[in-house]
Write a protein that holds these residues in place. Structure first.
Motif, PDB file in Angstrom:
ATOM      1  N   SER A 173       0.832  -1.196   0.000  1.00  0.00           N
ATOM      2  CA  SER A 173       0.000   0.000   0.000  1.00  0.00           C
ATOM      3  C   SER A 173       0.866   1.245   0.000  1.00  0.00           C
ATOM      4  N   PHE A 174       0.349   2.327  -0.584  1.00  0.00           N
ATOM      5  CA  PHE A 174       1.053   3.602  -0.552  1.00  0.00           C
ATOM      6  C   PHE A 174       0.784   4.335   0.756  1.00  0.00           C
ATOM      7  N   ASN A 175      -0.092   3.796   1.545  1.00  0.00           N
ATOM      8  CA  ASN A 175      -0.450   4.407   2.820  1.00  0.00           C
ATOM      9  C   ASN A 175       0.687   4.207   3.817  1.00  0.00           C
ATOM     10  N   SER A 176       0.984   5.228   4.593  1.00  0.00           N
ATOM     11  CA  SER A 176       2.100   5.128   5.543  1.00  0.00           C
ATOM     12  C   SER A 176       1.639   4.925   6.973  1.00  0.00           C
ATOM     13  N   THR A 177       0.349   4.752   7.181  1.00  0.00           N
ATOM     14  CA  THR A 177      -0.149   4.585   8.540  1.00  0.00           C
ATOM     15  C   THR A 177      -1.127   3.415   8.615  1.00  0.00           C
ATOM     16  N   GLY A 178      -1.126   2.776   9.749  1.00  0.00           N
ATOM     17  CA  GLY A 178      -2.042   1.673   9.974  1.00  0.00           C
ATOM     18  C   GLY A 178      -3.347   2.170  10.566  1.00  0.00           C
ATOM     19  N   LEU A 179      -4.101   1.237  11.118  1.00  0.00           N
ATOM     20  CA  LEU A 179      -5.407   1.554  11.692  1.00  0.00           C
ATOM     21  C   LEU A 179      -5.412   1.334  13.190  1.00  0.00           C
ATOM     22  N   VAL A 180      -6.326   2.017  13.848  1.00  0.00           N
ATOM     23  CA  VAL A 180      -6.654   1.747  15.241  1.00  0.00           C
ATOM     24  C   VAL A 180      -8.139   1.405  15.260  1.00  0.00           C
ATOM     25  N   ILE A 181      -8.457   0.209  15.706  1.00  0.00           N
ATOM     26  CA  ILE A 181      -9.843  -0.232  15.791  1.00  0.00           C
ATOM     27  C   ILE A 181     -10.253  -0.139  17.255  1.00  0.00           C
TER      28      ILE A 181
ATOM     29  N   ALA B  16      -9.872   4.409  12.945  1.00  0.00           N
ATOM     30  CA  ALA B  16      -9.142   5.667  12.806  1.00  0.00           C
ATOM     31  C   ALA B  16      -7.710   5.356  12.379  1.00  0.00           C
ATOM     32  N   SER B  17      -6.996   6.388  12.010  1.00  0.00           N
ATOM     33  CA  SER B  17      -5.605   6.241  11.624  1.00  0.00           C
ATOM     34  C   SER B  17      -4.740   6.048  12.864  1.00  0.00           C
ATOM     35  N   ALA B  18      -3.726   5.201  12.750  1.00  0.00           N
ATOM     36  CA  ALA B  18      -2.807   4.998  13.864  1.00  0.00           C
ATOM     37  C   ALA B  18      -1.934   6.228  14.095  1.00  0.00           C
ATOM     38  N   ASP B  19      -1.769   7.038  13.057  1.00  0.00           N
ATOM     39  CA  ASP B  19      -1.002   8.274  13.164  1.00  0.00           C
ATOM     40  C   ASP B  19      -1.847   9.417  12.605  1.00  0.00           C
TER      41      ASP B  19
ATOM     42  N   SER C 217      -0.344  12.133  10.281  1.00  0.00           N
ATOM     43  CA  SER C 217       0.237  11.744   9.003  1.00  0.00           C
ATOM     44  C   SER C 217      -0.555  12.350   7.846  1.00  0.00           C
ATOM     45  N   ILE C 218       0.150  12.603   6.748  1.00  0.00           N
ATOM     46  CA  ILE C 218      -0.520  13.157   5.566  1.00  0.00           C
ATOM     47  C   ILE C 218      -1.485  12.143   4.960  1.00  0.00           C
ATOM     48  N   SER C 219      -1.230  10.858   5.170  1.00  0.00           N
ATOM     49  CA  SER C 219      -2.120   9.842   4.624  1.00  0.00           C
ATOM     50  C   SER C 219      -3.229   9.447   5.602  1.00  0.00           C
TER      51      SER C 219
END
Length: 175
Positions: free
Chosen positions: A99-107, A123-126, A129-131
């Motif tokens: 993936s081009f995404n630089s952040t993981g998820l928080v469930i 939600a985003s883990a970071d 982050s721009i992504s």
């Protein structure tokens, strides 16, 4: 109103399965840090318990282990990690492979006491982050996923979680 005996212990592992089936891998760094700190707390407690001298002679050592430094400090660090990083999270992920995404998820999930409304949030883990994307969530009665006998209908829950992940990912593409 009839009280249901719902087997809600299956909801969280099933949610984790759905997220992993979408290509996300679990990020265990926070859990590993908590385990390491917990092991250090236990080591301090064992050191205090099995110190070679008996009680009156080891009083200063025991006070140093328990009241002054390591035991309370390490437990305080665990508490701060739980309140600031973990919150209601049930899963932290890395971004999908390729993936081009630089952040993981928080469930995260919430099921308030004495209520049947279950909230699942992605939600985003970071978040800086721009992504990163805006969090998405749904709130639904748990009675929609359980039979009258209290058995989880996994397919219904699976579809709802998949839809939430797709909503999060489609929100990112529409940026």
């Amino acid at each position: 109103m009839v009280a249901l005996d719902l087997d809600t212990d299956k909801v969280v592992p099933l949610c984790v399965q759905v997220v992993k089936s979408k290509g996300y891998t679990e990020d265990t760094r926070l859990g590993n840090w908590k385990l390491a700190i917990g092991a250090a707390v236990i080591a301090v407690a064992l050191l205090a318990q099995f110190y070679p001298k008996k009680f009156p002679q080891n009083r200063e050592f025991l006070l140093g282990c328990i009241a002054l430094y390591p035991y309370i400090l390490l437990n305080l660090v665990l508490l701060i990690l739980s309140y600031t990083k973990e919150k209601d999270a049930i899963l932290f992920t890395h971004p999908p492979t390729g993936s081009f995404n630089s952040t993981g998820l928080v469930i995260s999930s919430k099921l308030p006491r004495f209520l049947d409304m279950y909230t699942l949030t992605i939600a985003s883990a970071d978040p800086q982050s721009i992504s990163a994307n805006k969090p998405v969530h749904f709130t639904k009665s748990v009675t929609k996923w359980f039979t009258k006998e209290g058995v989880l209908v996994e397919g219904l829950f699976w579809k709802d979680v998949e839809r939430l992940i797709d909503d999060y990912n489609s929100e990112r593409k529409s940026k």
